[in-house]
Design an enzyme around this catalytic site. Sequence first.
Site, PDB file in Angstrom:
ATOM      1  N   CYS A   1      18.389 -92.932   5.495  1.00 40.78           N
ATOM      2  CA  CYS A   1      18.139 -94.220   6.140  1.00 40.78           C
ATOM      3  C   CYS A   1      19.269 -94.569   7.100  1.00 40.78           C
ATOM      4  O   CYS A   1      19.026 -95.066   8.206  1.00 40.78           O
ATOM      5  CB  CYS A   1      17.978 -95.306   5.077  1.00 40.78           C
ATOM      6  SG  CYS A   1      17.597 -96.935   5.747  1.00 40.78           S
TER       7      CYS A   1
ATOM      8  N   CYS B   1      14.747 -98.351  -2.674  1.00 36.84           N
ATOM      9  CA  CYS B   1      14.035 -99.588  -2.333  1.00 36.84           C
ATOM     10  C   CYS B   1      12.534 -99.391  -2.196  1.00 36.84           C
ATOM     11  O   CYS B   1      11.769-100.335  -2.401  1.00 36.84           O
ATOM     12  CB  CYS B   1      14.611-100.185  -1.052  1.00 36.84           C
ATOM     13  SG  CYS B   1      14.329 -99.199   0.444  1.00 36.84           S
TER      14      CYS B   1
END
EC number: 2.8.1.13
Length: 406
Positions: A101, A193
């Site tokens: 990410c 997440c």
Amino acid sequence: MRVVAAMSGGVDSAVAAARALEAGHEVIGVHLALSQSPEAVRAGSRGCCSLEDSADARRVADKLGIPFYVWDFSDRFKADVIDNFVDSYAIGETPNPCLRCNEKIKFEALLDRSIALGFDAVVTGHYAQLHDGVLRRGVDADKDQSYVLGVLTDEQLAHCMFPVGDTVKPEIREEAADAGFGVANKPDSHDICFIPDGRTQAFLGSKIGLRPGLVRDTGGETVAEHDGVYGFTVGQRKGLGLPRETLDGRPRYVTDIDAHTGTVTVGTREDLRVGGIIADRLKRLDPEVHGREFDCEVQVRAHGGVVPARARLVDDPTPVTPAGRVKEADELPWRLELELLQPLEGVARGQAAVVYRPDEDGDILLGSGTIRATTALGAPIEEQPAPGTVGAVDADAIEQGEDAQR
């Protein structure tokens, strides 16, 4: 300078934005919308991408009196992080989604848009120190996040600011409380997440499907069956499905996973130890060290797994990796060979190997690579015909028999 403060809704990014403003920069706050289904993102204070996080970030921006925006990168996040996570497990690698990410979303998509809009830099709450292009570990050793920044290029770092890297976490919380930020005591996020319930095996199973295989011991004897190699990780002790106690009474751990044949191998803790690492997808390593050995420290997990090593860069001109992945444009045309001066346990193909030079002012990050093979203790460092392993766990997790990745 005109800067974009990436505001996750946590305390670190809140203080980072405040410090950038106090330093005299023109600051806007940006929260990244990464989920295509917001209701599927973890609710509550322990997530990093929830709707509550967005609201927390907005409240901090209002407190600071800075403009606040939400930028939707959900399509990029799915393609570059979630799909990559699934695809990597499918070919027998173990990716780090937070590192990915940072590489593809925070410091590529976000940074590129910020520069295109006329901003000079992106500000984040990472615990790392950056001065004159030199990236060092954060002052807070327990919170240091330089490892997940090891994939950034020099060009990207030239447009980055990490204002909290010179401070320990308790002081950051005190500063946030003094500023009246409601997130001052918000817990840190730890889980993946995009897997709201934390059930990584079930998530991967829903994407990859059933791929039955065998669990074998190091002697080749079949000891169990399984529904998919993605249900295991190197170093895992519990949940192996072994039907009986071992004859010697010693615990068994996952020592190797072959995604091509669907075979999971179990052995003793000693079988987890490796003495060498080969890595590709190299970033930032100095071309001047090509062809010669240099001493360093290598870290293979976000927390822990740091040992001294002797390294060298060698030519690796092929455009395709052994796993069949085409190399990306910003990868260096070499591979990194690391002779570990202390053995490591549970090293996985697909994990990042981040290289440092020890320094009293904070270890200097030299660059990184993605582990594509390991060698046994005492074996020469060379390409291994045997398949790589999947998963990596902290030493404490091995000791406790827990799976740190699930």
